[in-house]
Structure formats: structure tokens, C-alpha cells
Design a protein around this motif. Structure first.
Motif, PDB file in Angstrom:
ATOM      1  N   GLY A   1      25.935  25.317  79.308  1.00 18.18           N
ATOM      2  CA  GLY A   1      24.588  25.279  79.179  1.00 18.18           C
ATOM      3  C   GLY A   1      23.350  26.206  78.480  1.00 18.18           C
ATOM      4  O   GLY A   1      22.797  25.819  78.949  1.00 18.18           O
ATOM      5  N   GLU A   2      24.130  26.743  78.163  1.00 21.00           N
ATOM      6  CA  GLU A   2      23.188  28.178  77.225  1.00 21.00           C
ATOM      7  C   GLU A   2      22.312  26.844  75.943  1.00 21.00           C
ATOM      8  O   GLU A   2      23.505  26.390  75.316  1.00 21.00           O
ATOM      9  CB  GLU A   2      23.907  28.754  76.540  1.00 21.00           C
ATOM     10  N   ASN A   3      20.967  26.938  76.093  1.00 19.45           N
ATOM     11  CA  ASN A   3      19.948  26.486  74.691  1.00 19.45           C
ATOM     12  C   ASN A   3      20.232  27.190  73.613  1.00 19.45           C
ATOM     13  O   ASN A   3      19.897  28.398  73.834  1.00 19.45           O
ATOM     14  CB  ASN A   3      19.116  25.635  75.198  1.00 19.45           C
ATOM     15  N   PHE A   4      21.161  27.280  72.122  1.00 22.18           N
ATOM     16  CA  PHE A   4      20.641  28.062  71.030  1.00 22.18           C
ATOM     17  C   PHE A   4      19.687  28.078  70.687  1.00 22.18           C
ATOM     18  O   PHE A   4      19.342  28.756  69.723  1.00 22.18           O
ATOM     19  CB  PHE A   4      22.403  28.248  70.761  1.00 22.18           C
ATOM     20  N   ILE A   5      18.941  27.232  71.180  1.00 23.37           N
ATOM     21  CA  ILE A   5      17.771  27.269  69.811  1.00 23.37           C
ATOM     22  C   ILE A   5      16.698  27.810  70.616  1.00 23.37           C
ATOM     23  O   ILE A   5      15.888  28.676  69.325  1.00 23.37           O
ATOM     24  CB  ILE A   5      16.346  26.157  70.831  1.00 23.37           C
ATOM     25  N   ASP A   6      17.005  28.844  71.302  1.00 26.28           N
ATOM     26  CA  ASP A   6      16.580  30.483  71.333  1.00 26.28           C
ATOM     27  C   ASP A   6      16.811  31.034  70.856  1.00 26.28           C
ATOM     28  O   ASP A   6      16.005  32.386  70.611  1.00 26.28           O
ATOM     29  CB  ASP A   6      16.830  30.563  73.169  1.00 26.28           C
ATOM     30  N   ALA A   7      18.125  31.390  70.210  1.00 22.67           N
ATOM     31  CA  ALA A   7      18.585  31.398  70.129  1.00 22.67           C
ATOM     32  C   ALA A   7      18.024  32.361  68.010  1.00 22.67           C
ATOM     33  O   ALA A   7      18.746  32.882  67.074  1.00 22.67           O
ATOM     34  CB  ALA A   7      20.487  31.742  69.438  1.00 22.67           C
ATOM     35  N   VAL A   8      17.263  30.888  67.868  1.00 25.08           N
ATOM     36  CA  VAL A   8      16.956  30.840  66.205  1.00 25.08           C
ATOM     37  C   VAL A   8      16.193  31.829  65.635  1.00 25.08           C
ATOM     38  O   VAL A   8      16.133  32.544  64.988  1.00 25.08           O
ATOM     39  CB  VAL A   8      15.923  29.459  66.301  1.00 25.08           C
ATOM     40  N   ASN A   9      15.118  32.694  66.971  1.00 24.26           N
ATOM     41  CA  ASN A   9      14.725  33.613  66.519  1.00 24.26           C
ATOM     42  C   ASN A   9      15.044  35.501  66.258  1.00 24.26           C
ATOM     43  O   ASN A   9      14.664  36.133  66.969  1.00 24.26           O
ATOM     44  CB  ASN A   9      13.116  33.421  67.744  1.00 24.26           C
ATOM     45  N   GLU A  10      16.524  35.012  66.512  1.00 25.83           N
ATOM     46  CA  GLU A  10      17.311  36.222  67.271  1.00 25.83           C
ATOM     47  C   GLU A  10      17.842  36.971  65.827  1.00 25.83           C
ATOM     48  O   GLU A  10      17.322  36.595  64.881  1.00 25.83           O
ATOM     49  CB  GLU A  10      19.032  35.339  67.438  1.00 25.83           C
ATOM     50  N   THR A  11      17.542  37.937  65.637  1.00 26.34           N
ATOM     51  CA  THR A  11      17.111  39.055  64.736  1.00 26.34           C
ATOM     52  C   THR A  11      18.857  38.986  64.386  1.00 26.34           C
ATOM     53  O   THR A  11      19.379  40.091  63.406  1.00 26.34           O
ATOM     54  CB  THR A  11      16.688  40.347  64.910  1.00 26.34           C
ATOM     55  N   ASN A  12      19.593  39.231  65.306  1.00 24.84           N
ATOM     56  CA  ASN A  12      21.196  39.794  65.198  1.00 24.84           C
ATOM     57  C   ASN A  12      22.043  38.800  63.731  1.00 24.84           C
ATOM     58  O   ASN A  12      21.984  37.417  63.734  1.00 24.84           O
ATOM     59  CB  ASN A  12      21.996  38.955  66.424  1.00 24.84           C
ATOM     60  N   PRO A  13      21.855  39.645  62.161  1.00 20.27           N
ATOM     61  CA  PRO A  13      21.979  38.775  61.388  1.00 20.27           C
ATOM     62  C   PRO A  13      24.173  38.008  61.268  1.00 20.27           C
ATOM     63  O   PRO A  13      23.741  36.792  60.762  1.00 20.27           O
ATOM     64  CB  PRO A  13      22.205  39.673  60.614  1.00 20.27           C
ATOM     65  N   ARG A  14      25.030  38.492  62.037  1.00 18.07           N
ATOM     66  CA  ARG A  14      26.000  38.154  62.387  1.00 18.07           C
ATOM     67  C   ARG A  14      25.689  36.341  63.264  1.00 18.07           C
ATOM     68  O   ARG A  14      26.112  35.476  63.400  1.00 18.07           O
ATOM     69  CB  ARG A  14      26.896  38.321  63.237  1.00 18.07           C
ATOM     70  N   LEU A  15      25.145  36.197  64.691  1.00 19.19           N
ATOM     71  CA  LEU A  15      24.332  34.937  65.226  1.00 19.19           C
ATOM     72  C   LEU A  15      24.027  34.369  64.490  1.00 19.19           C
ATOM     73  O   LEU A  15      24.229  33.589  64.537  1.00 19.19           O
ATOM     74  CB  LEU A  15      23.339  35.959  66.601  1.00 19.19           C
ATOM     75  N   LEU A  16      23.064  35.188  63.312  1.00 17.87           N
ATOM     76  CA  LEU A  16      21.842  33.886  62.383  1.00 17.87           C
ATOM     77  C   LEU A  16      23.004  33.074  61.597  1.00 17.87           C
ATOM     78  O   LEU A  16      22.694  31.909  61.520  1.00 17.87           O
ATOM     79  CB  LEU A  16      21.426  34.805  62.132  1.00 17.87           C
ATOM     80  N   GLN A  17      23.632  34.092  60.570  1.00 18.59           N
ATOM     81  CA  GLN A  17      25.131  33.683  60.003  1.00 18.59           C
ATOM     82  C   GLN A  17      25.521  32.786  60.474  1.00 18.59           C
ATOM     83  O   GLN A  17      25.853  31.197  60.606  1.00 18.59           O
ATOM     84  CB  GLN A  17      25.711  34.547  59.475  1.00 18.59           C
TER      85      GLN A  17
END
Length: 164
Positions: free
Chosen positions: A2-18
Motif C-alpha cells: 500500500g505504499e505510494n512511491f509518488i511521494d518518493a519522486v521528491n527523494e534525494t537518494n540517488p539509488r532510489l531515484l535510479q
């Protein structure tokens, strides 16, 4: 779940962004990243799916400790299976060795018994042969003595007959 990764788009973690970028491009793969607030290593597997004429990406994220525990449990089960299989193989081998050892012992006892019987028979044959040789000597002596005793009175008679 149920996690929504749209919130993670603003993330600064380069691995997660990749990872998110690859998912949005419709790629399939695996990756890892460190969660920014806890520095816990997270493993992710993602795959694109087509549903209702749209391209979606499904991802599963698990902490590395959970994956390691799962892998360790698989190894424990494999080691247990190998140990149990090895135990059965050793037990089966030992039972075959025991069976062959018993068979060998019974054969050795049978050979010893037959050897004893043959030795006894051989002794009986030696005694019988010795007895036969003694009887042969007695017969020869008897025939020789009878021959001599018959020749002794015949010689004077023969001489007298020749003289007459």
C-alpha cells in the motif's frame, strides 16, 4: 503493502531515484537503496505490467534483514536435507557392510568346517592305506613262505625222480 512511491519522486537518494526512473521507463529489474531516515538497506524488485491499456509497474520492497533471514532459512533447510540424505546414505552403507561382514563370517565358518572334514577324511585314508600296505606285505610274506615250503619237499622228490 500500500505504499505510494509518488511521494518518493521528491527523494534525494540517488539509488532510489535510479530505481524509480527505470520503473517509469517500463524496465524490469532489481536494486537496493538505503532508507534515508534509518539507513536500513532495502531490496526492491520491480516489473512492468499492462492493465486496462495502461503500463504500470509493480514493485516489492523488503528490508535486507528479511531477505537474509529467508535465504538463511533456505540454507538451513538445504543443510538439513543434505545432512539427512548423507545420514541415510551412511546408514545404508553401514547396513550393507554389516550384511557383507556377516556373510563373510558364515563363509569362513563353512570353509573351516569343510577343511576340518577333509582333514579327518585324509587321516582316515592314510590309516586305511597303511593297513592295506601291511596286508599286502603279509600276503607277500605268506605267498613267499608257502612257495618255499612247497619247494622244499618237492626238490628231493624231483631229484629222486631224475635219479630213477
Amino acid at each position: 503493502v500500500g505504499e505510494n512511491f509518488i511521494d518518493a519522486v521528491n527523494e534525494t537518494n540517488p539509488r532510489l531515484l535510479q530505481i524509480l526512473n527505470e520503473q517509469m521507463n517500463g524496465s524490469e529489474g532489481t536494486g537496493y537503496y538505503f532508507e534515508s531516515n534509518t539507513s536500513e538497506k532495502k531490496l526492491t524488485a520491480y516489473s512492468p505490467i499492462k492493465w486496462r491499456n495502461r503500463l504500470w509497474s509493480v514493485a516489492v520492497v523488503s528490508p535486507q534483514s528479511d531477505v537474509d533471514a529467508l535465504i538463511d532459512s533456505v540454507y538451513v533447510k538445504q543443510v538439513g536435507f543434505i545432512g539427512l540424505s548423507g545420514g541415510f546414505i551412511v546408514l545404508f552403507s553401514l547396513s550393507i557392510i554389516l550384511l557383507l561382514t556377516r556373510w563373510n563370517k558364515s563363509l569362513e565358518l563353512e570353509v573351516a568346517s569343510k577343511t576340518s572334514e577333509i582333514t579327518k577324511s585324509n587321516e582316515l585314508l592314510k590309516r586305511a592305506n597303511k593297513k592295506l600296505m601291511e596286508l599286502e606285505k603279509l600276503k607277500s610274506d605268506f605267498v613267499s613262505m608257502v612257495s618255499h615250503e612247497l619247494k622244499t619237499p618237492l626238490t628231493p622228490m624231483k631229484t629222486s625222480a631224475e635219479f630213477l
